[in-house]
Scaffold this active site. Sequence first.
Site, PDB file in Angstrom:
ATOM      1  N   ASP A 291     -10.982  10.546  -5.204  1.00  0.00           N
ATOM      2  CA  ASP A 291     -12.124  11.448  -5.400  1.00  0.00           C
ATOM      3  C   ASP A 291     -11.806  12.499  -6.457  1.00  0.00           C
ATOM      4  O   ASP A 291     -12.666  13.286  -6.819  1.00  0.00           O
ATOM      5  CB  ASP A 291     -12.369  12.206  -4.090  1.00  0.00           C
ATOM      6  CG  ASP A 291     -11.128  13.009  -3.750  1.00  0.00           C
ATOM      7  OD1 ASP A 291     -10.107  12.383  -3.400  1.00  0.00           O
ATOM      8  OD2 ASP A 291     -11.140  14.248  -3.919  1.00  0.00           O
TER       9      ASP A 291
ATOM     10  N   GLU B  40       0.863  -1.195   0.000  1.00  0.00           N
ATOM     11  CA  GLU B  40       0.000   0.000   0.000  1.00  0.00           C
ATOM     12  C   GLU B  40       0.895   1.240   0.000  1.00  0.00           C
ATOM     13  O   GLU B  40       1.767   1.393   0.858  1.00  0.00           O
ATOM     14  CB  GLU B  40      -0.935   0.036   1.216  1.00  0.00           C
ATOM     15  CG  GLU B  40      -1.879   1.240   1.132  1.00  0.00           C
ATOM     16  CD  GLU B  40      -2.843   1.395   2.297  1.00  0.00           C
ATOM     17  OE1 GLU B  40      -2.825   0.554   3.224  1.00  0.00           O
ATOM     18  OE2 GLU B  40      -3.603   2.388   2.295  1.00  0.00           O
TER      19      GLU B  40
ATOM     20  N   ASP C 298      -1.997  12.066  -3.262  1.00  0.00           N
ATOM     21  CA  ASP C 298      -1.935  13.532  -3.351  1.00  0.00           C
ATOM     22  C   ASP C 298      -2.132  13.939  -4.811  1.00  0.00           C
ATOM     23  O   ASP C 298      -1.392  13.478  -5.686  1.00  0.00           O
ATOM     24  CB  ASP C 298      -0.582  14.032  -2.845  1.00  0.00           C
ATOM     25  CG  ASP C 298      -0.447  13.862  -1.340  1.00  0.00           C
ATOM     26  OD1 ASP C 298      -1.486  13.814  -0.649  1.00  0.00           O
ATOM     27  OD2 ASP C 298       0.697  13.740  -0.853  1.00  0.00           O
TER      28      ASP C 298
ATOM     29  N   LYS D 176      -1.948  21.728  -9.368  1.00  0.00           N
ATOM     30  CA  LYS D 176      -1.454  22.867 -10.154  1.00  0.00           C
ATOM     31  C   LYS D 176      -0.721  22.391 -11.403  1.00  0.00           C
ATOM     32  O   LYS D 176       0.014  21.382 -11.352  1.00  0.00           O
ATOM     33  CB  LYS D 176      -0.500  23.705  -9.310  1.00  0.00           C
ATOM     34  CG  LYS D 176      -1.208  24.493  -8.227  1.00  0.00           C
ATOM     35  CD  LYS D 176      -0.253  25.473  -7.592  1.00  0.00           C
ATOM     36  CE  LYS D 176      -0.906  26.098  -6.379  1.00  0.00           C
ATOM     37  NZ  LYS D 176       0.077  26.576  -5.407  1.00  0.00           N
TER      38      LYS D 176
ATOM     39  N   GLU E 296       5.135   5.140   3.206  1.00  0.00           N
ATOM     40  CA  GLU E 296       4.525   6.439   3.499  1.00  0.00           C
ATOM     41  C   GLU E 296       5.647   7.450   3.688  1.00  0.00           C
ATOM     42  O   GLU E 296       6.721   7.111   4.188  1.00  0.00           O
ATOM     43  CB  GLU E 296       3.671   6.274   4.777  1.00  0.00           C
ATOM     44  CG  GLU E 296       3.084   7.512   5.386  1.00  0.00           C
ATOM     45  CD  GLU E 296       2.208   8.337   4.441  1.00  0.00           C
ATOM     46  OE1 GLU E 296       1.202   7.821   3.958  1.00  0.00           O
ATOM     47  OE2 GLU E 296       2.551   9.500   4.204  1.00  0.00           O
TER      48      GLU E 296
END
Length: 326
Positions: free
Chosen positions: A141, A29, A105, A109, A55
């Site tokens: 999303d 993950e 993330d 931009k 992470e």
Amino acid sequence: MIYPLGDFHFPDAASRLYPQAPERPWVLEIGFGDGRFWPHHAATFGAPPNYLGVELSGVSLLKAHRRLKNAGLDNAVLTKLPADVLLREVVPQAGLDGIIVNFPDPWPKAGHLEHRLLRVPFFQLAASRLKPGGAVLLTTDHDEYFDFACQAARDSGVMAVELTAPPPAALETKYALKWRDLGLAPQHARFTPTAHPDVPHGDIRPYPEDPDHVPHAILTLPPAFVPAVPGQPFEKRTVRGGGWTVILLDLYASLRRDGWVALAHVVEGELTQEVLIGITGREDGSHLVRLSKFGGPIITPGVKAAVGAVTDWLEEAGGQVTHRGY
Ligand SMILES: C[S@@+](CC[C@H](N)C(=O)[O-])C[C@H]1O[C@@H](n2cnc3c(N)ncnc32)[C@H](O)[C@@H]1O
């Protein structure tokens, strides 16, 4: 268990990381955040797959570690690294059954698109590290990033793209709940390799046991040599080579013996290391320049170049180099 980069093998093996049950499926993950996905997802299996989590955030790492421990998931390895370093250097070719990416993330931009994880090189690397039948699962999303990732997968030439429903556990993560509260619905894609390209591991290894294999050099310094004037700022030096940048940041005098320690910042793609390089007087009057074990450095071309940069700098200051071992 939390693994620093220096504790892995390059590449590593499921049999070493999960000796209790190496035959179980192996899932990575990326960007697990506070670790809510895996306990939910693992509970849908009779025997939880072996889990590797990567992470960037140290706070998230500790939160997730606690959560997985409380859930009794002892076949989980967590690490704080950029995902592509772990995937390239630690995961063996055809090692993984699945790669999960929940709410990456989005870097919305225009000038920041190169920071996105799910670009063509990622899909080529993932296809090389997945077993036949394995897949990358993306839930997000962010519609624009979702379309961008699907296009990158197609452009990679090694992934089939299927739009499906997300695994229920992906709707229980911190960001899933955050976006649900705002009324946003996530999208999900399953990327399945259609080819398994050979994406090689880099030239990278742990700090060697044998001191002769630690990057080093031997030189003779001019009499009464002073490498920098105490009290004066150290003049930084930047050296660039193929795929690496070394910045010599500072120099510290040893109070205990004839010698100094140089601090170097080494950048190789996503991988950055701060390393110490000792400059120590020897009985025969020469000096040994050697990478210190402090901080658990791993040996990469950039780290060898850092030892070279210190050696070259001392040579320019009048040192006679008699041996280069890097
Ligand atoms: C938006 S958060 C989502 C966290 C979690 N997956 C969730 O759904 O709640 C994205 C996470 O990915 C991590 N991340 C970003 N880039 C990464 C990278 N290159 N390697 C590993 N983690 C990364 C960030 O630190 C952050 O925790």
